[in-house]
Design a protein around this motif. Structure first.
Motif, PDB file in Angstrom:
ATOM      1  N   GLN A 144       0.733  -1.185  -0.034  1.00 16.19           N
ATOM      2  CA  GLN A 144       0.185  -0.084   0.211  1.00 16.19           C
ATOM      3  C   GLN A 144       0.848   1.245  -0.002  1.00 16.19           C
ATOM      4  OE1 GLN A 144      -3.385   0.125  -0.467  1.00 16.19           O
ATOM      5  NE2 GLN A 144      -3.652  -2.321  -0.175  1.00 16.19           N
ATOM      6  N   ASN A 145       2.097   1.236   0.657  1.00 19.10           N
ATOM      7  CA  ASN A 145       2.800   2.423   0.878  1.00 19.10           C
ATOM      8  C   ASN A 145       3.728   2.509  -0.697  1.00 19.10           C
ATOM      9  OD1 ASN A 145       4.022   4.450   2.257  1.00 19.10           O
ATOM     10  ND2 ASN A 145       6.073   3.221   2.447  1.00 19.10           N
ATOM     11  N   SER A 146       4.074   1.509  -0.949  1.00 19.78           N
ATOM     12  CA  SER A 146       4.793   1.728  -2.459  1.00 19.78           C
ATOM     13  C   SER A 146       3.659   2.178  -3.428  1.00 19.78           C
ATOM     14  CB  SER A 146       5.162   0.244  -2.957  1.00 19.78           C
ATOM     15  OG  SER A 146       6.288  -0.115  -1.988  1.00 19.78           O
ATOM     16  N   SER A 147       2.641   1.745  -3.307  1.00 27.31           N
ATOM     17  CA  SER A 147       1.650   2.257  -4.537  1.00 27.31           C
ATOM     18  C   SER A 147       1.239   3.691  -4.219  1.00 27.31           C
ATOM     19  CB  SER A 147       0.424   1.537  -4.461  1.00 27.31           C
ATOM     20  OG  SER A 147       0.605   0.050  -4.575  1.00 27.31           O
ATOM     21  N   LYS A 148       1.216   4.157  -3.049  1.00 26.04           N
ATOM     22  CA  LYS A 148       0.927   5.352  -2.573  1.00 26.04           C
ATOM     23  C   LYS A 148       2.056   6.396  -3.151  1.00 26.04           C
ATOM     24  CE  LYS A 148      -0.222   8.673   1.136  1.00 26.04           C
ATOM     25  NZ  LYS A 148      -0.645   8.692   2.473  1.00 26.04           N
ATOM     26  N   LEU A 149       3.330   5.842  -2.915  1.00 28.34           N
ATOM     27  CA  LEU A 149       4.447   6.543  -3.326  1.00 28.34           C
ATOM     28  C   LEU A 149       4.522   6.651  -4.933  1.00 28.34           C
ATOM     29  CD1 LEU A 149       7.251   5.356  -0.863  1.00 28.34           C
ATOM     30  CD2 LEU A 149       6.138   7.776  -0.922  1.00 28.34           C
ATOM     31  N   GLN A 162       4.675  -0.681 -13.027  1.00 26.97           N
ATOM     32  CA  GLN A 162       4.204   0.957 -13.077  1.00 26.97           C
ATOM     33  C   GLN A 162       5.617   1.787 -12.730  1.00 26.97           C
ATOM     34  OE1 GLN A 162       1.445   1.572 -10.022  1.00 26.97           O
ATOM     35  NE2 GLN A 162       0.225  -0.381 -10.872  1.00 26.97           N
ATOM     36  N   ARG A 163       6.634   1.279 -11.941  1.00 30.48           N
ATOM     37  CA  ARG A 163       7.642   2.007 -11.591  1.00 30.48           C
ATOM     38  C   ARG A 163       8.480   2.075 -12.947  1.00 30.48           C
ATOM     39  NH1 ARG A 163      12.290  -0.021  -7.386  1.00 30.48           N
ATOM     40  NH2 ARG A 163      12.510  -1.715  -9.178  1.00 30.48           N
ATOM     41  N   ARG A 164       8.660   0.782 -13.555  1.00 32.13           N
ATOM     42  CA  ARG A 164       9.624   0.750 -14.795  1.00 32.13           C
ATOM     43  C   ARG A 164       9.047   1.753 -15.709  1.00 32.13           C
ATOM     44  NH1 ARG A 164      10.078  -5.043 -16.855  1.00 32.13           N
ATOM     45  NH2 ARG A 164      11.088  -5.186 -14.779  1.00 32.13           N
TER      46      ARG A 164
END
Length: 274
Positions: free
Chosen positions: A134-139, A198-200
């Motif tokens: 959840q934290n990674s998705s928010k960031l 998504q990050r990529r």
């Protein structure tokens, strides 16, 4: 309506297991209907005594309930999640899917409840994993918005160069620095699964914008730039070979061409990471 007893023997004794019949108005013999409004009474409620540590808990529950249902009832008074509980009856740990009556639990039976340390640790790890997700998705969502704004600034800088013919080197360097910071922030996010993709995508978008700015800066240097006070001239060549500024109406197509060129001409050697 006429009732008959044709299921009786000659001596008047009713045969066992043969249902009584009744005659309908049309003369048809049918089985007498059961007028009992509640043919299947609810299972009886039993009282159980459950020991947990030095405490005893007395509960009332259906005799046909499962051990899993009993665990849910014990969650509030004991503070243990159902997945962290072990119920022992007759020196045997009972599965949550098994039923009380099948296991021989009766009214007044005694059970023992203990904490399942392994299940508790597994559950804590799952909760931590979910919190990290959840934290990674928010960031990622926040960085995606910031990268989008910076990409719009890069496009605006291209438009400015098309319309005014000159771009400040300071503006190029500031935008490049901000994009590099976003690239570092993306690299520091620990993600697995879909957020990794998504990050990529965001990393590639940042790299594309930085390369576009690098090309702009290279053109600036080739036109005699070198310090922050020099500017980047956006020029093209007409049919006679003379240089002129791009017309304002062609700015949009020029910006798209510049961004497209930045995808094919790599000016920075990037380190690949997942």
């Amino acid at each position: 309506m006429v009732s008959t007893q044709n299921n009786s023997s000659i001596d008047g004794n009713q045969r066992q297991g043969v249902p009584e019949l009744e005659v309908r108005p049309g003369g048809m013999f049918v089985q007498i209907r059961d007028l009992n409004p509640n043919p299947n009474p609810s299972p009886p409620t039993i009282k159980l005594k459950v020991k947990f540590g030095s405490s005893y808990h007395h509960l009332h529950i259906s005799s046909h309930a499962s051990f899993g249902e009993l665990k849910k009832m014990l969650a509030e008074p004991t503070g243990l999640h159902p997945e962290e509980q072990k119920l022992i009856y007759k020196n045997k740990v009972r599965d949550s899917k098994s039923y009380l009556d099948v296991a021989g639990v009766r009214n007044g039976s005694k059970l023992v409840l203990v904490e399942d340390a392994l299940s508790k640790e597994r559950r804590c790890l799952e909760m931590l994993k979910d919190a990290n997700f959840q934290n990674s998705s928010k960031l990622l969502k926040q960085l995606r918005l910031e990268v989008k704004k910076l990409s719009q600034q890069v496009e605006s800088l291209h438009m400015k160069g098309c319309k005014e013919g000159r771009v400040s080197e300071t503006e190029v360097e500031n935008l490049t620095e901000m994009l590099m910071r976003k690239l570092i922030a993306l690299d520091e996010i620990q993600v697995v699964g879909d957020p990794r993709l998504q990050r990529r995508e965001q990393v590639r978008e940042v790299q594309r914008q930085i390369e576009s700015l690098d090309m702009m800066k290279l053109q600036l240097c080739s036109n005699g730039g070198g310090d922050s006070h020099n500017a980047h001239a956006f020029t093209s060549t007409n049919a006679k070979g003379n240089q002129r500024l791009h017309p304002k109406q062609h700015c949009t197509s020029i910006v798209k061409e510049a961004l497209r060129n930045s995808e094919s001409v790599v000016t920075t050697k990037w380190e690949t990471f997942d």
